[in-house]
Design a protein around this motif. Structure first.
Motif, PDB file in Angstrom:
ATOM      1  N   HIS A   1      -4.436   7.277   8.609  1.00  0.00           N
ATOM      2  CA  HIS A   1      -5.770   6.730   8.258  1.00  0.00           C
ATOM      3  C   HIS A   1      -6.247   5.877   9.362  1.00  0.00           C
ATOM      4  O   HIS A   1      -7.546   6.256   9.791  1.00  0.00           O
TER       5      HIS A   1
ATOM      6  N   ILE B   1      -1.222  -0.907  -4.312  1.00  0.00           N
ATOM      7  CA  ILE B   1      -2.606   0.073  -4.306  1.00  0.00           C
ATOM      8  C   ILE B   1      -2.260   1.348  -3.557  1.00  0.00           C
ATOM      9  O   ILE B   1      -1.741   1.341  -2.264  1.00  0.00           O
TER      10      ILE B   1
ATOM     11  N   GLU C   1     -11.125   2.621  -3.285  1.00  0.00           N
ATOM     12  CA  GLU C   1     -12.194   2.854  -2.691  1.00  0.00           C
ATOM     13  C   GLU C   1     -13.265   4.020  -3.118  1.00  0.00           C
ATOM     14  O   GLU C   1     -14.369   4.171  -2.707  1.00  0.00           O
TER      15      GLU C   1
ATOM     16  N   ASP D   1      -5.256   2.566  -8.113  1.00  0.00           N
ATOM     17  CA  ASP D   1      -5.372   4.061  -7.433  1.00  0.00           C
ATOM     18  C   ASP D   1      -6.656   4.472  -6.883  1.00  0.00           C
ATOM     19  O   ASP D   1      -7.412   4.641  -7.680  1.00  0.00           O
ATOM     20  N   GLU D   2      -6.590   4.355  -5.532  1.00  0.00           N
ATOM     21  CA  GLU D   2      -7.810   4.699  -4.925  1.00  0.00           C
ATOM     22  C   GLU D   2      -8.901   3.917  -5.111  1.00  0.00           C
ATOM     23  O   GLU D   2     -10.189   4.676  -5.531  1.00  0.00           O
TER      24      GLU D   2
ATOM     25  N   PHE E   1       1.082  -1.128   0.153  1.00  0.00           N
ATOM     26  CA  PHE E   1       0.221   0.047   0.157  1.00  0.00           C
ATOM     27  C   PHE E   1       0.812   1.214   0.033  1.00  0.00           C
ATOM     28  O   PHE E   1       1.915   1.187   0.541  1.00  0.00           O
TER      29      PHE E   1
ATOM     30  N   THR F   1      -4.191   4.294  -1.404  1.00  0.00           N
ATOM     31  CA  THR F   1      -5.468   4.254  -0.719  1.00  0.00           C
ATOM     32  C   THR F   1      -5.499   5.122   0.386  1.00  0.00           C
ATOM     33  O   THR F   1      -4.290   5.331   0.974  1.00  0.00           O
ATOM     34  N   HIS F   2      -6.648   5.812   0.736  1.00  0.00           N
ATOM     35  CA  HIS F   2      -6.962   6.538   1.769  1.00  0.00           C
ATOM     36  C   HIS F   2      -7.860   5.664   2.834  1.00  0.00           C
ATOM     37  O   HIS F   2      -8.223   6.064   3.851  1.00  0.00           O
ATOM     38  N   SER F   3      -8.243   4.423   2.358  1.00  0.00           N
ATOM     39  CA  SER F   3      -9.143   3.523   3.085  1.00  0.00           C
ATOM     40  C   SER F   3      -8.525   2.792   4.117  1.00  0.00           C
ATOM     41  O   SER F   3      -7.809   1.919   3.959  1.00  0.00           O
TER      42      SER F   3
ATOM     43  N   GLN G   1     -15.674  -2.532  -0.155  1.00  0.00           N
ATOM     44  CA  GLN G   1     -14.340  -2.688   0.131  1.00  0.00           C
ATOM     45  C   GLN G   1     -13.716  -4.192   0.828  1.00  0.00           C
ATOM     46  O   GLN G   1     -13.005  -4.565   0.498  1.00  0.00           O
TER      47      GLN G   1
ATOM     48  N   ILE H   1      -9.468  -0.895   3.644  1.00  0.00           N
ATOM     49  CA  ILE H   1      -8.856  -1.751   2.754  1.00  0.00           C
ATOM     50  C   ILE H   1      -7.095  -1.903   3.275  1.00  0.00           C
ATOM     51  O   ILE H   1      -6.299  -2.963   2.776  1.00  0.00           O
TER      52      ILE H   1
END
Length: 239
Positions: free
Chosen positions: A218, A185, A157, A154-155, A40, A187-189, A165, A192
């Motif tokens: 996050h 990946i 989510e 790329d993002e 990530f 991500t901001h999730s 998710q 995930i």
């Protein structure tokens, strides 16, 4: 894993005062070692996550607007700003995979439509435009992903509910088992990011450094907000 190392070709960099070399995460970056089948990229907006992911896609010969090696279509500003300044080290080199960009999925779906109905088979048999945003994402994950390959997201989510998710986590696990796939990946999730034992690289540090799930902003912000919602909102609105 297939992709083992990414090296920044510092001798080619014209100046650290121009984008994207002015991004703090890149100023002292020399290399990134990939030590897990799932990696990530995390960090604030503008920290360089998507820029580096796009550069990897460029070096894989994937369409930097989104897609694989055989998806030829153009989107304005889809060229890679960093692609000519990195080197990828493989063991072994593979050519199969896919680059998913949430921001340009509409253009990718239109590209598939332009190829005719026969092109729908790898995407669940239907036009991606005839599915909701989230459904089209999952159609790509569940149908286009599957062969041994490297998958750059790329993002993802952006179009997925929390429940979807979780579905993505299961798809990733199924593809990674047996050494068939590698995922990188951005991500901001926090959902995930919770994928077990994944490598997490923090782009808010210079150079990019490895971190843990619990140490990511996050996780910390989401956990703090859920446990102290009223205090967070009161502080936010009083400022």
């Amino acid at each position: 894993m297939f992709l083992r190392r990414l090296s920044l070709l510092k001798e080619r960099i014209p100046s650290h005062k121009v984008y994207p070399f002015s991004i703090p995460a890149f100023k002292s970056l020399e290399k990134i070692e990939f030590n897990n089948s799932v990696t990530f990229f995390v960090g604030e907006n503008g920290s360089g996550k998507s820029t580096l992911l796009e550069a990897i896609a460029y070096k894989c010969d994937f369409n930097t607007a989104g897609g694989g090696r055989n998806n030829y279509y153009e989107v304005q500003s889809s060229e890679s700003a960093l692609g000519d300044y990195i080197r990828l080290s493989w063991a072994p080199k593979i050519t199969n995979g896919f680059f998913l960009r949430a921001e340009s999925l509409y253009n990718f779906a239109s590209h598939i439509d332009s190829l005719g109905p026969a092109a729908y088979e790898p995407y669940g048999g239907n036009s991606l435009h005839k599915q909701s945003h989230g459904e089209s994402f999952l159609s790509i994950f569940a149908n286009r992903f599957g062969k041994k390959g490297i998958y750059l997201l790329d993002e993802p989510e952006a179009a997925l509910s929390p429940a979807r998710q979780l579905t993505l986590l299961r798809i990733i696990r199924d593809l990674v088992e047996g050494g068939r796939s590698q995922f990188i990946i951005a991500t901001h999730s926090p959902i995930i990011l919770a994928y077990p034992a994944a490598q997490i690289l923090d782009f808010d540090t210079s150079p990019v450094s490895q971190t843990t799930y619990e140490d990511t902003s996050h996780y910390q912000i989401t956990k703090g907000f859920l446990e102290n919602r009223d205090r967070y909102l009161r502080k936010l609105f009083e400022e």
